[in-house]
Design a protein around this motif. Sequence first.
Motif, mmCIF file in Angstrom:
data_model
loop_
_atom_site.group_PDB
_atom_site.id
_atom_site.type_symbol
_atom_site.label_atom_id
_atom_site.label_comp_id
_atom_site.label_asym_id
_atom_site.label_seq_id
_atom_site.Cartn_x
_atom_site.Cartn_y
_atom_site.Cartn_z
ATOM 1 N N GLY A 74 0.873 -1.211 0.101
ATOM 2 C CA GLY A 74 -0.039 -0.137 -0.174
ATOM 3 C C GLY A 74 0.836 1.135 -0.125
ATOM 4 O O GLY A 74 1.988 1.231 -0.592
ATOM 5 N N THR A 75 0.453 2.435 0.295
ATOM 6 C CA THR A 75 0.855 3.611 0.485
ATOM 7 C C THR A 75 1.563 3.982 1.830
ATOM 8 O O THR A 75 0.713 3.569 3.007
ATOM 9 C CB THR A 75 -0.046 4.661 0.059
ATOM 10 O OG1 THR A 75 -1.194 4.640 0.953
ATOM 11 C CG2 THR A 75 -0.396 4.487 -1.506
ATOM 12 N N SER A 76 2.545 4.551 2.036
ATOM 13 C CA SER A 76 3.073 4.950 3.293
ATOM 14 C C SER A 76 3.182 6.714 3.302
ATOM 15 O O SER A 76 3.405 7.237 2.262
ATOM 16 C CB SER A 76 4.576 4.512 3.736
ATOM 17 O OG SER A 76 5.171 5.148 4.575
ATOM 18 N N ASP A 77 2.868 7.199 4.636
ATOM 19 C CA ASP A 77 3.278 8.738 4.925
ATOM 20 C C ASP A 77 4.099 8.631 5.379
ATOM 21 O O ASP A 77 4.497 9.867 6.166
ATOM 22 C CB ASP A 77 1.685 9.298 5.170
ATOM 23 C CG ASP A 77 1.362 8.618 6.705
ATOM 24 O OD1 ASP A 77 1.916 7.973 7.013
ATOM 25 O OD2 ASP A 77 0.408 8.913 7.248
ATOM 26 N N LEU A 78 5.335 8.024 5.564
ATOM 27 C CA LEU A 78 6.549 8.383 6.229
ATOM 28 C C LEU A 78 7.407 9.549 5.883
ATOM 29 O O LEU A 78 7.395 10.000 4.736
ATOM 30 C CB LEU A 78 7.575 7.312 5.833
ATOM 31 C CG LEU A 78 8.993 7.193 6.835
ATOM 32 C CD1 LEU A 78 8.380 6.799 8.237
ATOM 33 C CD2 LEU A 78 9.484 6.187 6.322
ATOM 34 N N VAL A 79 7.522 10.416 7.044
ATOM 35 C CA VAL A 79 8.236 11.830 6.759
ATOM 36 C C VAL A 79 9.111 11.583 7.884
ATOM 37 O O VAL A 79 8.655 11.564 9.267
ATOM 38 C CB VAL A 79 7.387 13.107 6.964
ATOM 39 C CG1 VAL A 79 8.195 14.260 6.724
ATOM 40 C CG2 VAL A 79 6.223 12.952 5.841
ATOM 41 N N ALA A 80 10.451 11.848 7.526
ATOM 42 C CA ALA A 80 11.442 11.855 8.886
ATOM 43 C C ALA A 80 11.246 12.921 9.929
ATOM 44 O O ALA A 80 10.791 14.113 9.436
ATOM 45 C CB ALA A 80 12.815 11.957 8.132
ATOM 46 N N ALA A 81 11.244 12.615 11.088
ATOM 47 C CA ALA A 81 11.099 13.335 12.154
ATOM 48 C C ALA A 81 12.026 14.534 11.928
ATOM 49 O O ALA A 81 11.880 15.953 12.210
ATOM 50 C CB ALA A 81 11.318 13.009 13.398
ATOM 51 N N ASP A 82 13.295 14.427 11.399
ATOM 52 C CA ASP A 82 14.201 15.383 11.137
ATOM 53 C C ASP A 82 13.991 16.554 10.403
ATOM 54 O O ASP A 82 14.165 17.812 10.704
ATOM 55 C CB ASP A 82 15.459 14.943 10.229
ATOM 56 C CG ASP A 82 16.141 13.648 11.073
ATOM 57 O OD1 ASP A 82 15.549 12.806 11.898
ATOM 58 O OD2 ASP A 82 17.510 13.341 10.887
ATOM 59 N N LYS A 83 12.986 16.332 9.235
ATOM 60 C CA LYS A 83 12.629 17.335 8.436
ATOM 61 C C LYS A 83 11.674 18.175 9.086
ATOM 62 O O LYS A 83 11.686 19.412 9.011
ATOM 63 C CB LYS A 83 11.593 16.672 7.350
ATOM 64 C CG LYS A 83 12.520 15.788 6.438
ATOM 65 C CD LYS A 83 13.055 16.750 5.255
ATOM 66 C CE LYS A 83 13.773 15.542 4.330
ATOM 67 N NZ LYS A 83 14.655 16.467 3.291
ATOM 68 N N ILE A 84 10.925 17.690 9.987
ATOM 69 C CA ILE A 84 9.832 18.559 10.799
ATOM 70 C C ILE A 84 10.581 19.181 11.837
ATOM 71 O O ILE A 84 10.501 20.374 11.958
ATOM 72 C CB ILE A 84 8.599 17.621 11.578
ATOM 73 C CG1 ILE A 84 7.972 16.792 10.487
ATOM 74 C CG2 ILE A 84 7.745 18.720 12.228
ATOM 75 C CD1 ILE A 84 6.990 16.014 11.007
ATOM 76 N N MET A 85 11.580 18.814 12.493
ATOM 77 C CA MET A 85 12.254 19.349 13.523
ATOM 78 C C MET A 85 13.411 20.504 12.958
ATOM 79 O O MET A 85 13.632 21.431 13.605
ATOM 80 C CB MET A 85 13.301 18.445 14.342
ATOM 81 C CG MET A 85 12.226 17.668 15.384
ATOM 82 S SD MET A 85 11.350 18.589 16.510
ATOM 83 C CE MET A 85 12.530 19.436 17.207
ATOM 84 N N ASP A 86 13.901 19.983 11.707
ATOM 85 C CA ASP A 86 14.799 21.013 10.901
ATOM 86 C C ASP A 86 13.754 22.504 10.783
ATOM 87 O O ASP A 86 14.467 23.546 11.077
ATOM 88 C CB ASP A 86 15.245 20.752 9.588
ATOM 89 C CG ASP A 86 16.313 19.593 9.755
ATOM 90 O OD1 ASP A 86 17.008 19.708 10.918
ATOM 91 O OD2 ASP A 86 16.700 19.055 8.782
ATOM 92 N N LEU A 87 12.617 22.318 10.375
ATOM 93 C CA LEU A 87 11.676 23.452 10.005
ATOM 94 C C LEU A 87 11.331 23.948 11.534
ATOM 95 O O LEU A 87 11.274 25.292 11.667
ATOM 96 C CB LEU A 87 10.267 22.798 9.707
ATOM 97 C CG LEU A 87 9.203 23.937 9.555
ATOM 98 C CD1 LEU A 87 9.470 24.766 8.252
ATOM 99 C CD2 LEU A 87 7.964 23.159 9.109
ATOM 100 N N ALA A 88 11.008 23.212 12.754
ATOM 101 C CA ALA A 88 10.951 23.800 14.042
ATOM 102 C C ALA A 88 11.929 24.545 14.386
ATOM 103 O O ALA A 88 11.655 25.725 15.034
ATOM 104 C CB ALA A 88 10.705 22.513 15.087
ATOM 105 N N LEU A 89 13.215 24.342 14.215
ATOM 106 C CA LEU A 89 14.421 25.074 14.674
ATOM 107 C C LEU A 89 14.410 26.329 13.831
ATOM 108 O O LEU A 89 15.119 26.963 14.374
ATOM 109 C CB LEU A 89 15.602 24.227 14.808
ATOM 110 C CG LEU A 89 15.390 23.037 15.949
ATOM 111 C CD1 LEU A 89 16.851 22.389 16.041
ATOM 112 C CD2 LEU A 89 15.304 23.827 17.346
ATOM 113 N N LYS A 90 14.159 26.434 12.764
ATOM 114 C CA LYS A 90 14.068 27.652 11.765
ATOM 115 C C LYS A 90 13.038 28.743 12.414
ATOM 116 O O LYS A 90 13.104 29.686 12.572
ATOM 117 C CB LYS A 90 13.624 27.124 10.383
ATOM 118 C CG LYS A 90 15.010 26.901 9.476
ATOM 119 C CD LYS A 90 14.615 26.534 8.034
ATOM 120 C CE LYS A 90 15.262 25.714 7.084
ATOM 121 N NZ LYS A 90 14.966 25.107 6.018
ATOM 122 N N ILE A 91 11.847 28.193 12.752
ATOM 123 C CA ILE A 91 10.848 28.932 13.264
ATOM 124 C C ILE A 91 11.223 29.370 14.854
ATOM 125 O O ILE A 91 10.942 30.438 15.093
ATOM 126 C CB ILE A 91 9.353 28.197 13.143
ATOM 127 C CG1 ILE A 91 9.282 27.726 11.832
ATOM 128 C CG2 ILE A 91 8.542 29.256 13.710
ATOM 129 C CD1 ILE A 91 7.930 27.182 11.383
#
Length: 331
Positions: A147-164
């Motif tokens: 099937g399909t996966s919605d995997l997104v690395a936590a790193d990507k979200i955290m990189d964004l979080a630390l930019k904000i």
Amino acid sequence: MKKKSTVLLVVLAMVLAGVFTGCGSGGSSDSGGEDQVKIGLVQLVEHPSLDTIRENILAQLEEEGYKDGETAVIDYQNAQNEQANLKTICQKFVSDKCDVIIAITTPAAQAAFGETKDIPIIFSAVTDPVEAQLVEDFNAPGGNITGTSDLVAADKIMDLALKITPDVKTIGALYNSSEVNSVSVVDDLKDYAKKNGLKVEEAAVTNSSEIQQAAQSLAGKCDAVFSPIDNTVASAMSVASDVFVKAKVPFYVGADSMVADGGLATYGINYESLGTETAKMAAEVLKGADTATMAVRVMDDMQAYINQKTADALKIEIPEAVKKDATNLGE
Ligand code: TRP
């Protein structure tokens, strides 16, 4: 043998009682009308992201020539976030001899896989199907399920979080510890934290009634909070985001719908395309493709999503460099 005759008896009893529901409906069951395909569609719970996925699955199935009530019988069932319901629903799909089962979320896919190793299962939005023990490998699933996966690395979200919010030192993790999809991402968060000198404070819940208290406990000791693609948190987003907005704590989340529901930001996939892709896979299997060799599909159209309204309430200035590539979901 014994099992077979019991199934036969149950089917006979249903026929006698005039019960023609679910996958067996539409007069297509074993007595002819073989051209009508039977599709069992199971969803864990109602929350905006899963509803979007389901709507797009149904639209694409129709596009592929499987229209409910005409060329197909689509039996849609929602488990209202109850494990026991998932089991009953999937058992019925099996006894109804569905041609394919489509399962939205990790728990739903696990329930379906627990009931059949024969009927093909196409899962939708399963974050980590390997960790959930559904497939052996993304590229070679090996069994009756893919099937399909919605995997997104936590790193990507955290990189964004630390930019904000670059000053974050302690990050809270709010999630349901019985959702494999969340545990796997929180593990990644811990690795990220170690590498980047952050401290993680965990608050694991087991159902949505515990969210308020868990959120409050985190708000008292964290500079920011993170929730993965967690169905339980997604079902209680208004409660969680309320707590964090009041406490002025930025709340980073795993999915676009959770941003729309008050989270501050995520970096994630498009769930409309994910639903469409899921239905395409189901159609391929109905036309004879083998789940065992059909690779799990991941989405590559990732982008940042922000909620400007939440940012304003938190008095956080989102940097222009982030804003220019982000979709604002908070009007
Ligand atoms: N990925 C989740 C799972 O594996 C399901 C899911 C899809 C989800 N979209 C979501 C969860 C949005 C929370 C928010 O079960």
